[in-house]
Write a protein that holds these residues in place. Sequence first.
Motif, mmCIF file in Angstrom:
data_model
loop_
_atom_site.group_PDB
_atom_site.id
_atom_site.type_symbol
_atom_site.label_atom_id
_atom_site.label_comp_id
_atom_site.label_asym_id
_atom_site.label_seq_id
_atom_site.Cartn_x
_atom_site.Cartn_y
_atom_site.Cartn_z
ATOM 1 N N UNK A 52 0.828 -1.199 0.000
ATOM 2 C CA UNK A 52 0.000 0.000 0.000
ATOM 3 C C UNK A 52 0.868 1.256 0.000
ATOM 4 N N UNK A 53 1.878 1.275 0.870
ATOM 5 C CA UNK A 53 2.744 2.446 0.941
ATOM 6 C C UNK A 53 3.504 2.664 -0.358
ATOM 7 N N UNK A 54 3.859 1.566 -1.030
ATOM 8 C CA UNK A 54 4.572 1.674 -2.307
ATOM 9 C C UNK A 54 3.701 2.363 -3.356
ATOM 10 N N UNK A 55 2.400 2.084 -3.335
ATOM 11 C CA UNK A 55 1.520 2.628 -4.357
ATOM 12 C C UNK A 55 1.048 4.048 -4.059
ATOM 13 N N UNK A 56 0.927 4.425 -2.791
ATOM 14 C CA UNK A 56 0.430 5.769 -2.488
ATOM 15 C C UNK A 56 1.559 6.773 -2.295
ATOM 16 N N UNK A 57 2.791 6.291 -2.191
ATOM 17 C CA UNK A 57 3.922 7.194 -1.986
ATOM 18 C C UNK A 57 4.489 7.668 -3.315
ATOM 19 N N UNK A 58 5.266 8.728 -3.252
ATOM 20 C CA UNK A 58 5.940 9.233 -4.446
ATOM 21 C C UNK A 58 7.096 8.302 -4.809
ATOM 22 N N UNK A 129 9.727 13.282 -10.242
ATOM 23 C CA UNK A 129 9.169 12.076 -9.651
ATOM 24 C C UNK A 129 7.789 11.779 -10.245
ATOM 25 N N UNK A 130 7.183 10.704 -9.768
ATOM 26 C CA UNK A 130 5.868 10.312 -10.279
ATOM 27 C C UNK A 130 4.833 11.403 -10.039
ATOM 28 N N UNK A 131 4.842 11.995 -8.848
ATOM 29 C CA UNK A 131 3.880 13.059 -8.548
ATOM 30 C C UNK A 131 4.118 14.297 -9.398
ATOM 31 N N UNK A 132 5.393 14.633 -9.615
ATOM 32 C CA UNK A 132 5.714 15.797 -10.446
ATOM 33 C C UNK A 132 5.273 15.550 -11.884
ATOM 34 N N UNK A 133 5.534 14.348 -12.391
ATOM 35 C CA UNK A 133 5.117 14.011 -13.760
ATOM 36 C C UNK A 133 3.596 14.064 -13.894
ATOM 37 N N UNK A 134 2.897 13.578 -12.862
ATOM 38 C CA UNK A 134 1.434 13.620 -12.895
ATOM 39 C C UNK A 134 0.929 15.062 -12.816
ATOM 40 N N UNK A 217 -1.510 12.274 -6.226
ATOM 41 C CA UNK A 217 -1.051 13.661 -6.096
ATOM 42 C C UNK A 217 -1.760 14.380 -4.960
ATOM 43 N N UNK A 218 -3.101 14.352 -4.952
ATOM 44 C CA UNK A 218 -3.846 15.054 -3.911
ATOM 45 C C UNK A 218 -3.808 14.300 -2.585
ATOM 46 N N UNK A 219 -3.211 13.113 -2.570
ATOM 47 C CA UNK A 219 -2.965 12.390 -1.332
ATOM 48 C C UNK A 219 -1.566 12.644 -0.809
ATOM 49 N N UNK A 220 -0.872 13.607 -1.407
ATOM 50 C CA UNK A 220 0.454 14.012 -0.954
ATOM 51 C C UNK A 220 0.297 15.310 -0.168
ATOM 52 N N UNK A 221 0.664 15.271 1.102
ATOM 53 C CA UNK A 221 0.398 16.428 1.971
ATOM 54 C C UNK A 221 1.194 17.659 1.544
ATOM 55 N N UNK A 222 2.312 17.488 0.840
ATOM 56 C CA UNK A 222 3.063 18.643 0.353
ATOM 57 C C UNK A 222 2.258 19.400 -0.706
ATOM 58 N N UNK A 223 1.520 18.671 -1.541
ATOM 59 C CA UNK A 223 0.700 19.303 -2.570
ATOM 60 C C UNK A 223 -0.466 20.042 -1.927
ATOM 61 N N UNK A 224 -1.180 19.382 -1.024
ATOM 62 C CA UNK A 224 -2.326 20.023 -0.375
ATOM 63 C C UNK A 224 -1.875 21.208 0.488
ATOM 64 N N UNK A 225 -0.693 21.102 1.080
ATOM 65 C CA UNK A 225 -0.171 22.222 1.869
ATOM 66 C C UNK A 225 0.095 23.429 0.976
ATOM 67 N N UNK A 279 -7.805 17.998 5.278
ATOM 68 C CA UNK A 279 -9.054 17.397 4.803
ATOM 69 C C UNK A 279 -8.855 16.735 3.438
ATOM 70 N N UNK A 280 -8.269 17.453 2.497
ATOM 71 C CA UNK A 280 -8.065 16.896 1.159
ATOM 72 C C UNK A 280 -7.085 15.733 1.208
ATOM 73 N N UNK A 281 -5.970 15.903 1.906
ATOM 74 C CA UNK A 281 -4.967 14.840 2.019
ATOM 75 C C UNK A 281 -5.543 13.576 2.641
ATOM 76 N N UNK A 282 -6.250 13.717 3.763
ATOM 77 C CA UNK A 282 -6.747 12.553 4.496
ATOM 78 C C UNK A 282 -7.825 11.814 3.720
ATOM 79 N N UNK A 283 -8.737 12.542 3.098
ATOM 80 C CA UNK A 283 -9.834 11.880 2.380
ATOM 81 C C UNK A 283 -9.341 11.115 1.163
ATOM 82 N N UNK A 284 -8.450 11.718 0.385
ATOM 83 C CA UNK A 284 -7.968 11.039 -0.818
ATOM 84 C C UNK A 284 -7.058 9.862 -0.466
ATOM 85 N N UNK A 285 -6.201 10.029 0.541
ATOM 86 C CA UNK A 285 -5.309 8.940 0.943
ATOM 87 C C UNK A 285 -6.100 7.772 1.523
#
Length: 354
Positions: A52-58, A129-134, A217-225, A279-285
């Motif tokens: 799970x962590x492998x798939x939701x992490x950058x 990274x994957x998040x940046x590319x997305x 992407x929206x499950x990354x707290x750096x993006x939502x921050x 809110x956005x980070x927690x719900x999407x993650x």
Amino acid sequence: MLRLLTNKFLLIASLSIFSLTFSFAQEGHEGHHEAKAEAAHDEEHFDIGQMIMHHISDSHEWEFAHGAVIPLPVILYTKEYGLEVFSSNRFKEGNGVYNGYINLHEHIHRLSPDGKIDEAVHVLDFSITKNVASLLLSAIILIVLMSTVAKSFQTNRGKAPKGVQSFIEPIIFFIRDEVVKPNIGPKYAKYLPYLLTLFFFILINNLLGLLPGGANVTGNIAITMTLAVITFIITHINANKHYWLHLVKPEGVPVLMLPLMWVVEIAGVFMKPMSLMIRLFANMTAGHIIILSLLGLIFIFQSWAVGGVITIFTLFMNAIELLVAFLQAFIFTLLSSMYIGSAIEEHHEADHGH
């Protein structure tokens, strides 16, 4: 038209998830017959949390499915060695080590001559990274989509909307008339471009994250921050004197209570962007974790019956996540409008609750 597009999207998503779960179940079933002892060994050591962590992490590579990986550029800078650019595939070829660098759980460090991590060398990672590319992909989609809608609007001015305009235009009018105008007031036009961009940016990234192999992407707290900080800056740059006076000396508060109210008001100022961020980070993650947990049960049980039940539950969860994708984009935009509106409203409007 809207219902037709929605039905098509749900059908494509359902078929994608079904094919994904079917291939997972089939792979586990075939492996069980070909090498029963090896399959039992894999089941015993299968770590669903790590999966799970492998798939939701950058990540420094974009893995769409098992074996389908797109390497991404690694861009590193150190004061001692300067700028270095290479493919993330180099790490895979060298078992995580390349050119004196080691990739430990997607954190890159410099190695000393004895093979240990050199703490004295600070590595600045500017990699795509994957998040940046997305993010870049979603930006391209947003620009192309809105350019198409704008061109279609100019072409069909005074006529019924056609094509993608008929899908996007009602959403734009809804955000403008039901979200931005009521919460900001007569000066809404100044903030409408930002709030529309905010809504569609979050929505597109939420939807991309639901696709098989999509980035969280929206499950990354750096993006939502970052999004929350932008709203915070816009709110306080445009805040009027009544907003600041309310923070310094709220009406009707005794003088002896002012120090306590200052603490409360300052805490409230910073709690608003924190609520947007979390809110956005927690719900999407949470949604991604639930879906991946269900898929992980296929590897644990390795049963056709369990795989069929999990497919049904996964399709149901994807339908819920599709609703959440729209809902979270709406809530983030609504709260941002409310925060901006509360900072720019006139004194008499605040008193009468307008």
